[in-house]
Design an enzyme around this catalytic site. Structure first.
Site, PDB file in Angstrom:
ATOM      1  N   ARG A  38       0.715  -1.174  -0.147  1.00 46.94           N
ATOM      2  CA  ARG A  38       0.031   0.017  -0.008  1.00 46.94           C
ATOM      3  C   ARG A  38       0.824   1.307  -0.158  1.00 46.94           C
ATOM      4  O   ARG A  38       0.493   2.385  -0.369  1.00 46.94           O
ATOM      5  CB  ARG A  38      -0.984   0.215   1.059  1.00 46.94           C
ATOM      6  CG  ARG A  38      -1.980  -0.905   1.210  1.00 46.94           C
ATOM      7  CD  ARG A  38      -2.993  -0.335   0.409  1.00 46.94           C
ATOM      8  NE  ARG A  38      -4.168  -1.359   0.119  1.00 46.94           N
ATOM      9  CZ  ARG A  38      -5.485  -1.339   0.617  1.00 46.94           C
ATOM     10  NH1 ARG A  38      -5.533  -0.257   1.468  1.00 46.94           N
ATOM     11  NH2 ARG A  38      -6.319  -2.123   0.532  1.00 46.94           N
ATOM     12  N   ASP A 151     -15.458  10.387   9.735  1.00 49.81           N
ATOM     13  CA  ASP A 151     -14.359   9.198   9.172  1.00 49.81           C
ATOM     14  C   ASP A 151     -13.000   9.839   9.621  1.00 49.81           C
ATOM     15  O   ASP A 151     -12.697  11.369   9.555  1.00 49.81           O
ATOM     16  CB  ASP A 151     -14.557   8.860   7.581  1.00 49.81           C
ATOM     17  CG  ASP A 151     -14.155   7.511   7.671  1.00 49.81           C
ATOM     18  OD1 ASP A 151     -14.922   6.614   7.658  1.00 49.81           O
ATOM     19  OD2 ASP A 151     -12.666   7.405   7.285  1.00 49.81           O
TER      20      ASP A 151
END
Ligand SMILES: C[S@@+](CC[C@H](N)C(=O)[O-])C[C@H]1O[C@@H](n2cnc3c(N)ncnc32)[C@H](O)[C@@H]1O
Length: 289
Positions: A38, A151
């Site tokens: 990632r 979030d």
């Protein structure tokens, strides 16, 4: 120079610790390859030669905090969809909303409903909540309805705020909702209409910083498929934070595969699997619904 960007055990431990401190996310040792894959593009784009250099950049560089946000976006799991775990939305309209209506009339309370979508990802959960809430309370226009959606992932939040979804993303949305609440802005793109957008406020919030200070309490909290990724100590802190910020008879919805179990289960009554009500009234769930 060509890089392989292998991550050493020591580098993995450093980044894992940093991610835990920043987000509460708990990476198992089997996530080493996942983390490297990632983040390797970030190393390349910052012209760094190793994950140790990347770690130093994150904690010491003037742009480290900004990079931290980008890293968090890359490592969080944002999987979501409209009406995911759809029984929860049915439960809202058949049990929870009628309960609040009745309780408000009986106790002459202010007709208000505050909902929090905690860990809203790209917004599908918050828009689904807005659709069922608007449908239900349409005939009670004096009710004040607000949905807060939060979030930790800034990129997901930007998409949520834009409210624009592809044909594929919108495919789980029943046609009636699509027609009523979305309009086509490009051949393959749909935008949520203003009725929904007016109901929702999207904000950055890192749940691991619990307790929460909102200046108001929520009647319903959806925190689904979020705490599953977090360290048990952080989960506990967040659940306690939800308890404090819920109204006395408020409801907490977790994901289908999540439960409170040992996490302060005593604070809440189990209404039905994955749905809890704040227990301060000390009466059985059947009596309340
Ligand atoms: C799998 S998604 C769930 C989305 C939605 N609740 C659902 O069930 O469809 C998990 C979300 O939790 C967010 N998240 C993870 N750790 C978080 C934290 N510490 N604070 C706030 N959000 C977090 C991730 O960024 C991600 O968007």
């Amino acid at each position: 120079m060509k890089h392989s960007f292998d991550i050493t055990d020591n580098e993995f431990e450093l980044l894992k610790g940093l991610i835990y401190n920043q987000t509460g996310i708990c990476l198992d040792d089997c996530k080493k390859a996942f983390l490297a894959s990632r983040l390797k593009k970030r190393l390349a784009s910052l012209h760094l030669n190793s994950f140790k250099e990347y770690y130093n950049y994150l904690i010491g560089h003037p742009r480290g905090q900004k990079e931290m946000m980008q890293m968090i976006s890359l490592i969080t799991t944002g999987k979501t969809e409209f009406f995911r775990e759809e029984e929860h939305f049915k439960f809202l309209t058949t049990n929870v909303f009628p309960y609040f209506l009745k309780r408000t009339i009986a106790n002459q309370r202010r007709p208000e409903l505050y909902i929090w979508s905690a860990g809203c990802s790209t917004g599908e959960e918050a828009y689904s909540l807005a659709m069922v809430t608007n449908d239900f309370f349409n005939v009670y226009p004096y009710w004040q309805i607000e949905i807060l959606a939060t979030d930790i992932d800034i990129e997901a939040l930007n998409k949520a705020k834009a409210g624009i979804y592809t044909e594929k993303e919108i495919s789980s949305l029943p046609l009636t909702y699509r027609k009523r609440y979305f309009h086509r802005i490009e051949p393959q793109k749909f935008k949520a209409n203003d009725t929904l957008r007016r109901l929702i406020t999207f904000k950055y919030l890192n749940l691991s910083t619990a307790p929460f200070y909102f200046g108001r309490r929520f009647d319903v909290i959806f925190c689904r498929n979020v705490i599953i990724y977090l360290h048990p100590e952080i989960k506990k802190k967040i659940i306690q934070g939800f308890y404090t910020t819920l109204a006395d008879d408020g409801f907490l919805f977790l994901g289908h595969s999540e439960s409170l179990l040992s996490l302060d289960r005593g604070l809440f009554s189990l209404v039905t699997p994955s749905i809890y009500q704040k227990a301060s009234l000390g009466i059985s769930s059947n009596a309340r619904l």
